[in-house]
Motif scaffolding. Structure first.
Motif, mmCIF file in Angstrom:
data_model
loop_
_atom_site.group_PDB
_atom_site.id
_atom_site.type_symbol
_atom_site.label_atom_id
_atom_site.label_comp_id
_atom_site.label_asym_id
_atom_site.label_seq_id
_atom_site.Cartn_x
_atom_site.Cartn_y
_atom_site.Cartn_z
ATOM 1 N N LEU A 35 44.946 51.068 54.285
ATOM 2 C CA LEU A 35 45.004 49.873 55.138
ATOM 3 C C LEU A 35 45.837 48.751 54.515
ATOM 4 O O LEU A 35 45.952 47.671 55.099
ATOM 5 N N ARG A 36 46.360 48.993 53.332
ATOM 6 C CA ARG A 36 47.168 48.014 52.582
ATOM 7 C C ARG A 36 46.391 46.729 52.287
ATOM 8 O O ARG A 36 46.914 45.618 52.368
ATOM 9 N N ILE A 37 45.102 46.909 51.950
ATOM 10 C CA ILE A 37 44.263 45.780 51.566
ATOM 11 C C ILE A 37 44.090 45.842 50.060
ATOM 12 O O ILE A 37 43.517 46.800 49.530
ATOM 13 N N PRO A 38 44.600 44.850 49.323
ATOM 14 C CA PRO A 38 44.508 44.891 47.867
ATOM 15 C C PRO A 38 43.078 44.668 47.366
ATOM 16 O O PRO A 38 42.318 43.890 47.945
ATOM 17 N N ILE A 39 42.752 45.365 46.298
ATOM 18 C CA ILE A 39 41.464 45.175 45.630
ATOM 19 C C ILE A 39 41.670 44.131 44.550
ATOM 20 O O ILE A 39 42.425 44.344 43.609
ATOM 21 N N GLU A 40 40.995 43.009 44.710
ATOM 22 C CA GLU A 40 41.142 41.875 43.805
ATOM 23 C C GLU A 40 40.261 42.005 42.566
ATOM 24 O O GLU A 40 40.605 41.515 41.500
ATOM 25 N N ALA A 41 39.091 42.652 42.700
ATOM 26 C CA ALA A 41 38.159 42.783 41.574
ATOM 27 C C ALA A 41 37.173 43.909 41.857
ATOM 28 O O ALA A 41 36.925 44.252 43.018
ATOM 29 N N GLU A 42 36.608 44.452 40.781
ATOM 30 C CA GLU A 42 35.628 45.534 40.898
ATOM 31 C C GLU A 42 34.552 45.401 39.837
ATOM 32 O O GLU A 42 34.830 44.955 38.722
#
Length: 168
Positions: free
Chosen positions: A130-137
């Motif tokens: 979906l081209r949604i970046p993961i900012e933190a995990e």
């Protein structure tokens, strides 16, 4: 904002929205979305800072294509959450994600990868598609987590008896 689950959507009645297992919800800048009991389940927090729209999903299993209980599965829960947020004015192109959970709560010798690992992999793959970046995990480990998503800032507060508190 709407609260979504296995039941028909209901209009929220408070600024604190509880997200159950196999559930998701959408809120605004005045909302706090929370969930608890994340073990191998994965929590996916999405935020559109310009629209002031947040969403939180608590999914149990990695893949649910073709299943009717969309919130139960990571891939379909994320798709449904993005759609619900878009309906409230968020733009998919502005969304950022934060992930938590995906622990290995039990050891099974018959599988190579735990349910928690597969849930995290499914979340990463779905968000990438979906081209949604993961900012933190805050994923993995062997402990449970509780989450609180601040609608005003998009900050995801993670609590764990084993690992303490942190903000993503």
């Amino acid at each position: 904002m709407e609260v979504y689950s296995r039941k028909p959507p209901a209009r929220r009645t408070t600024d604190r929205i509880k997200v159950g297992i196999a559930d998701f919800a959408v809120g605004d800048s005045e909302s706090t979305l929370s969930t608890s009991g994340l073990g191998s389940c994965v929590g996916v927090a999405l935020y559109d800072s310009r629209a002031g729209i947040v969403g939180l999903a608590h999914a149990m299993l990695p893949a649910g294509e073709g299943k009717t209980d969309v919130a139960k599965y990571v891939d379909t829960a994320i798709d449904a959450l993005v759609d619900a947020m878009s309906d409230e004015g968020a733009s998919q192109g502005r969304l950022v994600a934060k992930l938590a959970g995906g622990s290995t709560m039990f050891e099974f010798k018959s599988t190579d990868e735990s349910v928690g690992d597969r849930n995290v992999d499914a979340a990463r793959a779905t968000l990438a598609a979906l081209r949604i970046p993961i900012e933190a995990e805050d994923v993995g480990g062997d402990h449970g987590r509780s989450l609180e998503l601040d609608g005003a800032t998009g900050a995801l507060h993670v609590r764990s008896a084993a690992a303490g508190r942190q903000t993503l």
